[in-house]
Structure formats: structure tokens, C-alpha cells
Design an enzyme around this catalytic site. Structure first.
Site, PDB file in Angstrom:
ATOM      1  N   TYR A 214       0.843  -1.192   0.000  1.00  0.00           N
ATOM      2  CA  TYR A 214       0.000   0.000   0.000  1.00  0.00           C
ATOM      3  C   TYR A 214       0.877   1.240   0.000  1.00  0.00           C
ATOM      4  CZ  TYR A 214      -3.243   3.611   1.468  1.00  0.00           C
ATOM      5  OH  TYR A 214      -3.981   4.764   1.514  1.00  0.00           O
ATOM      6  N   GLU A 302      -3.379   7.569  -4.355  1.00  0.00           N
ATOM      7  CA  GLU A 302      -3.380   6.298  -3.623  1.00  0.00           C
ATOM      8  C   GLU A 302      -3.145   5.142  -4.572  1.00  0.00           C
ATOM      9  OE1 GLU A 302      -7.110   4.676  -1.941  1.00  0.00           O
ATOM     10  OE2 GLU A 302      -6.062   4.653  -0.019  1.00  0.00           O
TER      11      GLU A 302
END
Ligand code: ADP
Ligand code: MG
Length: 333
Positions: A214, A302
């Protein structure tokens, strides 16, 4: 003199004076408009003279010579220093409220975000958007290979679990999945109960995934800095990771005047347990991501997941970019 905050071009237009030449220092000012809600301290020096001012927002300001409080005419006209390059520093001295600005942000679809990633040299799988099942099959043909992923383009995460990301091994399957998605509503845990209509699917080459990580960037309003947030526990719901195992998430915030430093890239890479080759790729990737974030006035970038492929490459497999609504006027595209 490395200065932060708004770009040299905008800094000069803030000053609204044609006499001010953009000297080499001013030209090096970098852009951090995401701090646009902040109160700025504006410092300007011409040779030895120094002026300071506080501007309550980026559009209106008071500026004055430290001595005479007048700027720029009297000082400039009478100054023998008019040939000297201008050093302009604009820095936030007070952070805005710790919540998002009122102006809504503009959210890009995954395929648009990935196009921007590719423009900045960030590795993404090859993909083509399609608005019909036949166009999806054409896209698969054009991409070649024997594994594709059909991805519903909606402004909500959690598509994978909700049937909005499907792995196809034949072109018939590409057709079938595109048909199932297009013209329907996709309900994910982020879409609200009514779901979101799917008018475009993104057909992408399938990747061989070894690890899912992530990575995101946002403005950390607590410290008035852009921050990278990373976790080796990627691919899944990051909110859940944050709630259950917060120690698996780490943050590195970037000093705006210094920019992203090599040691910070290494910190992130170590946290993600990348090996040496991957570390090099990752370092290049986050530098480009930081540049994109600043230049495109993003409020959020993101990548979940950022993957390491079986071949050892670091690839952005998903992409979400939000652009700061306050800055849309200067992001014409
Ligand atoms: P969402 O976050 O909306 O669920 P993602 O793009 O993250 O959508 O996709 C969900 C999962 O699907 C990923 O975690 C990954 O495992 C898989 N996936 C997505 N794109 C690809 C691809 N190009 N190749 C292989 N697997 C993929
Ligand atoms: Mg995702």
C-alpha cells in the site's frame, strides 16, 4: 535559497508587479498549492533589503518594505538594486483547519490516474478503456497476451470484492465480464447502498503478483506537510489495517523546502521490505509520484495495491488521484 509554497509564476502574480523580475531564486520556488488555505508569510529580499508580509490567503495580501511599509513602487523605482534578482520565499505560517477545504476535489478514474502515472514515468500495466463489450474485446486484442483484467470504472474502492474486477483468460470472458459490468450499478463498501453506474470498463494486461503493498500521498494537516503513507499489508482495506494493526502502517512526511530526500525513500522501501533492485525502482517511482502530486495539485494519490511482480518489478496496479478543487483553475486539462 530554496523556497516553498506556490510556484514562481504564481508568486509573481500574487505580487502583481511587473517590475519584479523572476530571478533565478524565484524560478526555483516550488509549488505546494495544497497549502492554499494556509496563511502565508511572504518574504522578499532584493539584495540586502528585506521585506516581510503576511497574506491571509493566496489572492489578497499586504506587502510592504520592512522599513517604509511601501512596496514596490517607491522602493523599486528609487532602488539601485533593481537589477538584482529577486529571492522570493512564501511559506505557510499557520495551517488551515484540519479538514478538507470546502471546494470539492475532482476525482479521476483509475484509467485516467494511470494515464497520468504513465506520463510521469510511473510503471503501470498496459490498459485501454472501453465503453462496450466489443470495444473491450478489441482492447484485449490490442493488448495481446493471454490474461486480462476487466475493471469497472467507478469512483469507489472495494471493486475487487464486489465483482468489479474480473480476471479473464479468454476474449470471450473479456466480453462476458464487460457485458456484466457496463450499464449496471456496482455496489461496493465505498459506493453507498445505491451503487454507482458503470459506463466505462478498463481492460488491462494481467500481472503476475508476488506481493501487494500500500502506498498513498496526502496532506498531513497536523504537520502541514505532504506525507507518504505506506504498508506492506497492501491490496486489502487499508482502513481495516489501520484499525486492527496500526503498527503495519508508517508515514513519512516531506519538508516542502527540502522535498523528498533519498533517506526518506530508503525508509519507505525498508518498511515495505523491498530488496535492492526493487528499492531503486521504488525510489524512482516515489520521486515521480511526489512530482506529480505537486505539479498536478493533487490532494490524494493512492496506489492500493502497489505490487512487486514475480519478475521483481514494482508496478502500480491500482491508482486513485484526487485533484484539489482550489487549484482546478490552473489545471486546465
Ligand atoms: P479495488 O481496490 O477497487 O478493489 P484494484 O484495482 O485494487 O480494485 O483490484 C483489486 C485486486 O484485483 C487487486 O488487489 C489485485 O489482486 C487484482 N488486480 C487488479 N488489477 C490487476 C491486474 N492488472 N493484474 C492482476 N491482478 C489484478
Ligand atoms: Mg485497489
Amino acid at each position: 535559497n530554496r523556497a516553498v509554497a506556490i510556484s514562481a509564476r504564481n508568486a509573481l502574480s500574487v505580487l502583481n508587479t511587473r517590475q519584479v523580475r523572476s530571478g533565478s531564486s524565484a524560478a526555483r520556488c516550488s509549488n505546494a498549492s495544497r497549502l492554499s488555505r494556509s496563511v502565508w508569510r511572504l518574504e522578499m529580499s532584493i539584495g540586502a533589503r528585506f521585506t516581510k508580509a503576511v497574506c491571509p490567503n493566496a489572492a489578497t495580501y499586504q506587502v510592504g518594505c520592512a522599513d517604509c511599509r511601501r512596496w514596490p513602487n517607491s522602493m523599486w523605482r528609487n532602488s539601485p538594486l533593481r537589477q538584482v534578482s529577486v529571492c522570493l520565499k512564501i511559506r505557510p505560517i499557520l495551517c488551515g483547519p484540519p479538514h478538507a477545504t470546502k471546494e470539492s476535489s475532482m476525482n479521476l478514474h483509475e484509467y485516467q490516474s494511470k494515464r497520468l502515472f504513465a506520463e510521469y514515468g510511473i510503471t503501470v500495466p498496459k490498459g485501454i478503456p472501453a465503453k462496450s463489450p466489443n470495444a473491450a474485446v478489441d482492447a484485449a486484442k490490442e493488448l495481446g497476451g493471454d490474461l486480462w483484467v476487466v475493471k469497472a470504472q467507478v469512483h469507489a474502492g472495494g471493486r475487487g470484492k464486489a465483482g468489479g474486477v474480473k480476471l479473464a483468460r479468454t476474449r470471450d470472458e473479456v466480453h462476458q465480464y464487460a457485458e456484466e459490468m457496463l450499464g449496471r450499478k456496482l455496489v461496493t463498501h465505498q459506493s453507498g447502498p445505491d451503487g454507482l453506474p458503470v459506463s466505462v470498463v478498463y481492460v488491462e494486461s494481467g500481472s503476475d503478483i508476488d506481493r501487494e503493498l500500500y502506498l498513498s500521498m496526502l496532506v498531513d494537516r497536523e504537520v502541514s506537510r505532504v506525507a507518504f503513507i505506506a504498508s506492506a499489508a497492501g491490496g486489502m482495506d487499508i482502513e481495516q489495517v489501520a484499525a486492527e494493526t496500526p503498527e503495519k502502517i508508517f508515514t513519512v512526511s516531506i519538508a516542502p523546502d527540502a522535498g523528498l530526500q533519498d533517506y526518506q525513500a530508503r525508509q519507505l522501501a525498508f518498511g515495505l521490505q523491498l530488496d535492492k533492485t526493487q528499492m531503486r525502482q521504488f525510489g524512482a517511482l516515489i520521486k515521480r509520484m511526489y512530482q506529480l502530486y505537486v505539479e498536478c495539485d493533487a490532494s490524494l494519490v493512492e496506489v492500493n495495491p502497489l505490487i512487486v511482480t514475480k519478475g521483481g518489478d514494482v508496478v502500480a496496479l491500482d491508482a486513485k488521484i484526487n485533484i484539489d478543487g482550489n487549484a482546478l483553475y490552473r489545471q486546465p486539462r
